[in-house]
Write an enzyme that holds these catalytic residues in place. Structure first.
Site, PDB file in Angstrom:
ATOM      1  N   SER A 315       0.859  -1.190   0.000  1.00  0.00           N
ATOM      2  CA  SER A 315       0.000   0.000   0.000  1.00  0.00           C
ATOM      3  C   SER A 315       0.890   1.233   0.000  1.00  0.00           C
ATOM      4  CB  SER A 315      -0.866   0.019   1.258  1.00  0.00           C
ATOM      5  OG  SER A 315      -0.039   0.243   2.385  1.00  0.00           O
ATOM      6  N   ASP A 316       0.328   2.366  -0.400  1.00  0.00           N
ATOM      7  CA  ASP A 316       1.023   3.616  -0.136  1.00  0.00           C
ATOM      8  C   ASP A 316       0.904   3.880   1.371  1.00  0.00           C
ATOM      9  OD1 ASP A 316       2.380   5.986  -0.269  1.00  0.00           O
ATOM     10  OD2 ASP A 316       1.174   6.852  -1.875  1.00  0.00           O
ATOM     11  N   TRP A 317       1.705   4.797   1.862  1.00  0.00           N
ATOM     12  CA  TRP A 317       1.847   4.965   3.321  1.00  0.00           C
ATOM     13  C   TRP A 317       0.529   5.352   3.995  1.00  0.00           C
ATOM     14  CZ3 TRP A 317       5.313   2.557   1.315  1.00  0.00           C
ATOM     15  CH2 TRP A 317       6.503   2.230   1.931  1.00  0.00           C
ATOM     16  N   PHE A 318       0.027   4.440   4.815  1.00  0.00           N
ATOM     17  CA  PHE A 318      -1.252   4.584   5.511  1.00  0.00           C
ATOM     18  C   PHE A 318      -2.427   4.626   4.522  1.00  0.00           C
ATOM     19  CE2 PHE A 318       1.949   6.799   8.161  1.00  0.00           C
ATOM     20  CZ  PHE A 318       1.938   5.970   9.259  1.00  0.00           C
ATOM     21  N   GLY A 319      -2.227   4.135   3.320  1.00  0.00           N
ATOM     22  CA  GLY A 319      -3.269   4.196   2.293  1.00  0.00           C
ATOM     23  C   GLY A 319      -4.404   3.224   2.566  1.00  0.00           C
TER      24      GLY A 319
END
Ligand code: BGC
Length: 816
Positions: A315-319
């Site tokens: 995932s993208d960061w905290f996505g």
């Protein structure tokens, strides 16, 4: 707190030991000796290792070790350019989820973006991932000790590299880049960025390549192949349709299946099939409903099944919002990982919301990447990459991607040595954009420095005045941890009196003026004072041009931007324009290489420069509309507001729009000048009737008197039968070697059925329709030099695919 202690108890019960990455490698061996029955990664089949893992271990492996904002780390004792210590940044206005205290251990690579959990008893090490597309982003000074530094090479940004139209160049940049990643101890670089330039205001366009999927996908494949040849991985991002920063964590992008397949997924498809990146990063946005990271149609059906992607998806960061949805969608790894996600996954497996087989599949993909990693192979990184060599690679690449937009009266290459240098960014060049795309480099060569290195004389008075002005303005800029996302306002132009300009027009031989723009993640650009020039900049151009032209002297503008700016309203006032983009740490030297003629420019635009912003087909649908917050929900700066954007322009992105709807841009896709001239001749097709493939050959001759390279562009106009088609589409491209005056080279391009196809949503299939195809070979999308035709007797269904990612609402798409 409760959650943390519950997790700690679980960890103890399971006799887990999550050790510091460097320590765990040493301790793994004795553990293996103790119990031969415990499978070990690399020694036992991956499936056996998975079988031996507890649920908690699996849940830890699929969630990273957490993330702390740089401001939360001990502040390095840094000094600014004046030598004054930089005060510690004020903390951010938002809080990040806490890191599990057990995971709060020194990083192997300080400043890297994230790492996975080690599981020592199974011989599974922790791997480190680091930003970003233009160079490895790590802490340059550690523990306040500046006697030893870890600066990285800032390579030119994506827009510049793509403007080279040279896949070999990207591959060689990738090799240097990959070596640096390897030597600084990271396992996977979080790049390249391959989102399409849908709109010139896209805040991260500088990280991306092009408005065209063939260019974007080919460039991404080339740099991935280069990086991965060095034994480290890449993470092509942000998959998919992450074409804006406004409300990036909440925006629902509504786009037709055809535009998706032909434009927004196509470049990822080309890159992934052509380079097999170790990892793919899903994006923050929603796509036709669900978050991309929670959408099995995108990640499993298309990416893994149709395209055969074998690596892992992170995932993208905290996505995304729902770890259960993410696991079930095959978003194998949640980054940077939170304690809450781990717990949710454990609970969801226990309650049957995530099948163990799905979790195992995700774990398997992660283990397969770990197996290839330098950390697994116990690579002893030096922390001493050859920065000098890489700077030379960066400089050479930068010069290859600059685009000469205007050169009236052959003002360039520079003929005289005495230069009046104007514009703030001439003295403070922008090497690259901000946010995770920024690189902590040891230096950026300014243009004034580069010109001096090239033997040019710069007026000392101007230099002193500009440098004092910039230093003073910088000292006043607010410092906050949010500056990662919030660019400080641009430094106002130094006010130069008409007298000063008149004096320069008398004493110097030529005026050079730089216009600079910066941008980065978290924010899109704006039309006023950003895409459009500021009044102060326009006044500077006018005053300088009036004075220098009055004195019979010339004016050249250097554009130091990561993306597109307006040029039509002021370009007639100047003699030359060099689009230098954001050229990396050797910026000033590379620009001087081109201005001086040491390098003959050969870059061409991979993105259209419109006359005005409103001409852009996406202008009325960017950045979409905001909706009210749901009752009871508090505004969250990290999440943004609920919002949606509809891609009403459909497939008509960039030149596909301008050429089909006859809208004249300022500088068209594929445009770029050279200090020499080229002739195109002998366009020949191998057959007049398509039979599996057709090969086009064309000869390019240097007709000027300076050696140079030419980008050759092959467009195809397809017959309009059942489907609308753009007037033309780039289907192949190449670049000559350096041709000496009068030298020729014949380039050859083979078109297969796939290179003629369009996406037929009604049939969920790629189809090449029967009819007459026109092959157009040219120096830009509108400067077509030669054309030939061939026919396709029978419609070909090239590939049948799944009917997925359907928009849930009707889109009133642009039609010809
Ligand atoms: C960016 C990614 C980046 C990640 C890790 C995110 O905010 O969107 O591109 O790789 O942070 O730094």
């Amino acid at each position: 707190m409760k959650k943390v202690s519950l997790l700690l108890t679980l960890c103890l019960l399971a006799s887990l030991c999550y050790l510091d990455a460097s320590a765990q490698a040493k301790k793994a061996a004795p553990a293996a000796k103790k119990s031969l029955a415990t499978p070990q990664l690399g020694k036992s089949p991956v499936k056996a290792v998975i079988k031996a893992m507890t649920l908690e271990e699996k849940a830890k492996l699929v969630t990273g070790m957490g993330f702390k904002m740089p401001a939360m780390r001990p502040a390095p004792k840094k000094k600014d350019t004046t030598g004054a210590p930089i005060p510690a940044a004020t903390p951010p206005a938002f809080t990040l989820p806490p890191v599990d205290p057990k995971d709060d251990i020194p990083e192997k690579v300080p400043g890297a973006a994230g790492r996975t959990h080690a599981i020592a008893r199974l011989g599974i090490p922790s791997i480190t991932v680091s930003d970003g597309p233009a160079g490895i982003r790590i802490d340059p000074i550690r523990n306040g000790d500046s006697s030893k530094t870890y600066y990285a090479t800032a390579f030119p940004v994506g827009t510049l590299l793509a403007s080279s139209w040279d896949v070999n160049l990207l591959k060689s940049v990738g090799k240097s880049f990959g070596n640096e990643i390897h030597e600084y101890g990271a396992d996977v670089i979080l790049g390249p960025g391959a989102n399409i330039h849908r709109n010139p205001l896209g805040g991260r366009n500088f990280e991306y390549y092009s408005e065209d999927p063939l260019i974007s996908g080919s460039m991404a494949a080339a740099i991935i192949n280069g990086i991965q040849s060095q034994g480290v991985g890449t993470s092509i991002k942000h998959f998919a349709v992450n074409n804006q920063e406004t409300n990036r964590n909440s925006i629902n992008t509504i786009v037709s299946q055809r535009a998706l397949r032909e434009i927004y997924l196509k470049d990822f498809e080309i890159a992934i099939k052509g380079s097999h990146p170790w990892t793919v990063m899903s994006s923050y946005n929603k796509l036709n409903g669900p978050y991309t990271s929670e959408n099995p149609e995108l990640l499993i059906t298309i990416l893994k099944k149709e395209w055969g992607f074998k690596g892992l998806v992170m995932s993208d960061w905290f996505g995304g919002r729902d770890p259960i949805g993410q696991m079930n969608a095959g978003n194998d790894l949640l980054m940077p990982g939170t304690v809450a996600q781990t717990k949710t996954i454990i609970d969801a497996v226990n309650s049957g919301k995530i099948k163990m087989s799905q979790l195992d599949a995700n774990v398997e993909r992660i283990l397969n990447v770990i197996l290839k990693s330098p950390e697994f192979k116990k690579y002893k990184f030096s922390n001493k990459p050859d920065l000098k060599k890489n700077a030379a690679v960066s400089r050479a690449a930068a010069a290859q991607g600059m685009v000469l937009l205007k050169n009236d009266g052959k003002v360039l290459p520079l003929k005289s040595k005495k230069i009046a240098l104007f514009g703030n960014t001439s003295y403070d060049l922008i090497a690259g954009g901000t946010g995770s795309g920024n690189v902590n480099k040891a230096y950026t060569i300014s243009l004034v420095q580069g010109l001096a290195n090239g033997g040019y004389t710069i007026d000392a008075g101007l230099k002193t005045a500009y440098e004092a002005h910039i230093n003073e303005a910088k000292a006043k800029q607010p410092k906050s941890a949010m500056s990662f996302f919030m660019l400080p306002p641009p430094i106002p132009q130094l006010e130069i009196t008409p007298d000063m300009i008149a004096q320069q027009a008398k004493s110097a031989d030529i005026a050079l003026l730089t216009i600079g723009r910066n941008a980065g993640e978290g924010r899109d650009r704006k039309v006023e004072d950003d895409f459009n020039l500021m009044d102060s900049e326009k006044a500077l151009i006018k005053n300088i041009s009036d004075a220098f032209h009055g004195a019979g002297k010339k004016v050249v503008v250097v554009l130091n931007t990561g993306g597109v700016v307006e040029t039509a309203s002021w370009r007639d006032q100047v003699d030359g324009i060099l689009l230098a983009w954001q050229p990396g740490l050797e910026a000033g030297n590379a620009i001087t290489d081109v201005l001086s003629g040491k390098v003959n420019p050969s870059g061409k635009l991979a993105t259209t420069f419109p006359i005005k912003y409103e001409d852009e087909p996406s202008a009325k649908n960017f950045p979409g509309k905001e909706m009210p917050l749901p009752a009871g929900e508090k505004p969250n700066p990290m999440r943004g507001r609920p919002s949606e954007v509809t891609y009403e322009e459909g497939i008509y992105v960039g030149y596909r729009y301008y050429t089909t709807f006859d809208v004249k841009p300022a500088y068209e896709f594929g445009y770029g000048l050279s200090y020499t001239t080229f002739k195109y001749s002998d366009l020949k097709l191998s057959a007049k009737t398509f039979n599996g493939s057709v090969t086009a050959t064309v000869t390019v001759t240097n007709t000027g008197n300076i050696a140079g390279r030419e980008v050759v562009e092959l467009y195809v106009s397809a017959p309009v039968i059942n489907m609308q088609k753009p007037a033309e589409e780039l289907r192949a491209f190449g670049k000559t070697k350096t041709l000496r005056p009068k030298e020729s080279q014949t380039l050859s391009f083979t078109l297969n059925a796939k290179d003629l196809e369009s996406f037929d949503s009604a049939r969920s299939a790629w189809v090449s329709e029967a009819g007459t195809y026109t092959v157009k070979v040219g120096a830009s999308s509108t400067d077509i030099k030669k054309t030939e035709k061939f026919s396709l007797p029978k419609t070909i269904v090239v590939e049948k695919v799944h009917n997925v990612l359907k928009p849930q609402v009707q889109i009133s798409e642009l039609k010809k």
